[in-house]
Enzyme design. Sequence first.
Site, PDB file in Angstrom:
ATOM      1  N   SER A  74       0.877  -1.178   0.000  1.00  0.00           N
ATOM      2  CA  SER A  74       0.000   0.000   0.000  1.00  0.00           C
ATOM      3  C   SER A  74       0.905   1.217   0.000  1.00  0.00           C
ATOM      4  O   SER A  74       2.023   1.163   0.548  1.00  0.00           O
ATOM      5  CB  SER A  74      -0.875   0.004   1.258  1.00  0.00           C
ATOM      6  OG  SER A  74      -1.509   1.272   1.401  1.00  0.00           O
ATOM      7  N   TYR A 116      -1.582  -0.920  10.250  1.00  0.00           N
ATOM      8  CA  TYR A 116      -1.757  -1.392   8.865  1.00  0.00           C
ATOM      9  C   TYR A 116      -0.551  -0.992   8.017  1.00  0.00           C
ATOM     10  O   TYR A 116       0.017  -1.815   7.285  1.00  0.00           O
ATOM     11  CB  TYR A 116      -3.044  -0.771   8.304  1.00  0.00           C
ATOM     12  CG  TYR A 116      -3.246  -0.949   6.813  1.00  0.00           C
ATOM     13  CD1 TYR A 116      -3.755  -2.130   6.302  1.00  0.00           C
ATOM     14  CD2 TYR A 116      -2.939   0.081   5.923  1.00  0.00           C
ATOM     15  CE1 TYR A 116      -3.958  -2.286   4.924  1.00  0.00           C
ATOM     16  CE2 TYR A 116      -3.132  -0.065   4.556  1.00  0.00           C
ATOM     17  CZ  TYR A 116      -3.643  -1.247   4.066  1.00  0.00           C
ATOM     18  OH  TYR A 116      -3.829  -1.396   2.717  1.00  0.00           O
TER      19      TYR A 116
HETATM   20  P1  NAP Z   1     -11.779  -5.484   0.327  1.00  0.00           P
HETATM   21  O1  NAP Z   1     -12.615  -4.858  -0.731  1.00  0.00           O
HETATM   22  O2  NAP Z   1     -12.052  -5.175   1.759  1.00  0.00           O
HETATM   23  O3  NAP Z   1     -11.776  -7.065   0.110  1.00  0.00           O
HETATM   24  C1  NAP Z   1     -11.046  -7.843   1.016  1.00  0.00           C
HETATM   25  C2  NAP Z   1     -10.953  -9.255   0.492  1.00  0.00           C
HETATM   26  O4  NAP Z   1     -10.080 -10.002   1.368  1.00  0.00           O
HETATM   27  C3  NAP Z   1     -12.283  -9.979   0.498  1.00  0.00           C
HETATM   28  O5  NAP Z   1     -12.286 -10.867  -0.594  1.00  0.00           O
HETATM   29  C4  NAP Z   1     -12.242 -10.730   1.827  1.00  0.00           C
HETATM   30  O6  NAP Z   1     -13.019 -11.931   1.835  1.00  0.00           O
HETATM   31  C5  NAP Z   1     -10.775 -11.089   1.901  1.00  0.00           C
HETATM   32  N1  NAP Z   1     -10.281 -11.354   3.254  1.00  0.00           N
HETATM   33  C6  NAP Z   1     -10.290 -10.527   4.326  1.00  0.00           C
HETATM   34  N2  NAP Z   1      -9.738 -11.141   5.391  1.00  0.00           N
HETATM   35  C7  NAP Z   1      -9.388 -12.381   4.985  1.00  0.00           C
HETATM   36  C8  NAP Z   1      -8.805 -13.487   5.627  1.00  0.00           C
HETATM   37  N3  NAP Z   1      -8.468 -13.461   6.926  1.00  0.00           N
HETATM   38  N4  NAP Z   1      -8.584 -14.634   4.908  1.00  0.00           N
HETATM   39  C9  NAP Z   1      -8.933 -14.692   3.581  1.00  0.00           C
HETATM   40  N5  NAP Z   1      -9.502 -13.658   2.928  1.00  0.00           N
HETATM   41  C10 NAP Z   1      -9.733 -12.530   3.622  1.00  0.00           C
HETATM   42  O7  NAP Z   1     -10.218  -5.101   0.111  1.00  0.00           O
HETATM   43  P2  NAP Z   1      -9.469  -4.382  -1.125  1.00  0.00           P
HETATM   44  O8  NAP Z   1      -9.638  -2.920  -0.987  1.00  0.00           O
HETATM   45  O9  NAP Z   1      -9.802  -5.068  -2.378  1.00  0.00           O
HETATM   46  O10 NAP Z   1      -7.954  -4.668  -0.711  1.00  0.00           O
HETATM   47  C11 NAP Z   1      -7.225  -5.756  -1.245  1.00  0.00           C
HETATM   48  C12 NAP Z   1      -5.755  -5.556  -0.872  1.00  0.00           C
HETATM   49  O11 NAP Z   1      -5.310  -4.291  -1.369  1.00  0.00           O
HETATM   50  C13 NAP Z   1      -5.494  -5.549   0.629  1.00  0.00           C
HETATM   51  O12 NAP Z   1      -4.269  -6.191   0.904  1.00  0.00           O
HETATM   52  C14 NAP Z   1      -5.380  -4.059   0.936  1.00  0.00           C
HETATM   53  O13 NAP Z   1      -4.609  -3.816   2.071  1.00  0.00           O
HETATM   54  C15 NAP Z   1      -4.725  -3.555  -0.324  1.00  0.00           C
HETATM   55  N6  NAP Z   1      -4.919  -2.127  -0.554  1.00  0.00           N
HETATM   56  C16 NAP Z   1      -6.156  -1.615  -0.794  1.00  0.00           C
HETATM   57  C17 NAP Z   1      -6.289  -0.248  -0.993  1.00  0.00           C
HETATM   58  C18 NAP Z   1      -7.609   0.407  -1.251  1.00  0.00           C
HETATM   59  O14 NAP Z   1      -7.688   1.639  -1.264  1.00  0.00           O
HETATM   60  N7  NAP Z   1      -8.680  -0.360  -1.474  1.00  0.00           N
HETATM   61  C19 NAP Z   1      -5.164   0.578  -0.930  1.00  0.00           C
HETATM   62  C20 NAP Z   1      -3.923   0.017  -0.686  1.00  0.00           C
HETATM   63  C21 NAP Z   1      -3.803  -1.332  -0.501  1.00  0.00           C
HETATM   64  P3  NAP Z   1     -14.635 -11.949   2.208  1.00  0.00           P
HETATM   65  O15 NAP Z   1     -15.331 -11.430   0.956  1.00  0.00           O
HETATM   66  O16 NAP Z   1     -14.912 -13.384   2.484  1.00  0.00           O
HETATM   67  O17 NAP Z   1     -14.797 -11.034   3.371  1.00  0.00           O
END
Ligand code: NAP
Length: 250
Positions: free
Chosen positions: A145, A159
């Site tokens: 991130s 985080y």
């Molecule tokens: P999201 O929309 O909250 O989706 C999270 C996903 O991870 C869901 O599929 C969830 O499964 C799964 N998950 C959560 N905890 C888990 C666990 N313990 N074991 C297995 N699966 C798990 O997240 P996102 O925004 O797409 O983020 C994805 C990645 O990008 C993360 O690593 C996040 O830190 C990184 N990131 C995101 C952003 C942003 O702005 N969105 C920015 C920087 C980095 P369920 O559907 O079953 O809950």
Amino acid sequence: MSEARVLLVTGGSRGIGASVCRLAGAAGWQVAVNYVSNAAAAEAVVDDIRAGGGSAVTVQGDVGSELGLASIFSAVDGTFGRLDGLVNNAGIIGLPQRVDEISSERLERMFAVNVIGSFRAAQEAVRRMSTRHGGRGGAIVNISSMAALIGAAGQYVDYAASKGAIESFTVGLAREVAAEGVRVNLVRPGIIDTDIHASGGLPDRAREMAASIPMQRPGTADEVADAILYLLSDAASYVTGAALNVSGGR
Ligand code: NAP
């Protein structure tokens, strides 16, 4: 044993992970769509991939637990019998808190999912993909991130620190397995429009932050997934230990 390459995406049910699964399925990967609790979302991703003529399965399991990780990999082994790619995408944030307010329970869960989960998944992937272990090589993409670089003061330093650990891990693992056919890279998303902001108590965060982003808008999950697909692909055959910002200039 099937010939098409197999990709495991942790947290493939929603957000960035779901976009990676859909794009990978369309690009010919067989996809293991991991989720922890939202089975319906994971099934919808699998349905989309199959509707496009691709191959995919859902794989339930908590990457934050050793048992969960073991069951994810045993499902992948049982279904596909091979592994060629891993996207360590599953990640969590917390409610905005200062460092001096963060509980031990939150801190341990943050590192269990974001750091130890990614570390263990990469261990399992290397055991299957490295030529040292009789594998045929492969690619790992870790998701960091921009918070790893800016620290997320007043919001979620825990985080940011967990993503900092992923960055060191990526460089070290990349060098360790570079001569064994396994490439390891990372993507640093900026502010991306997904559910994660609501899970951190700030559902409008992506929209509200738009003016602070040089491109004046949040990114989409597909825009991050495109970068991840590139790093997984043979087009990135000489790229390892690299970090790619997908942040609209942030
Ligand atoms: P999201 O929309 O909250 O989706 C999270 C996903 O991870 C869901 O599929 C969830 O499964 C799964 N998950 C959560 N905890 C888990 C666990 N313990 N074991 C297995 N699966 C798990 O997240 P996102 O925004 O797409 O983020 C994805 C990645 O990008 C993360 O690593 C996040 O830190 C990184 N990131 C995101 C952003 C942003 O702005 N969105 C920015 C920087 C980095 P369920 O559907 O079953 O809950």
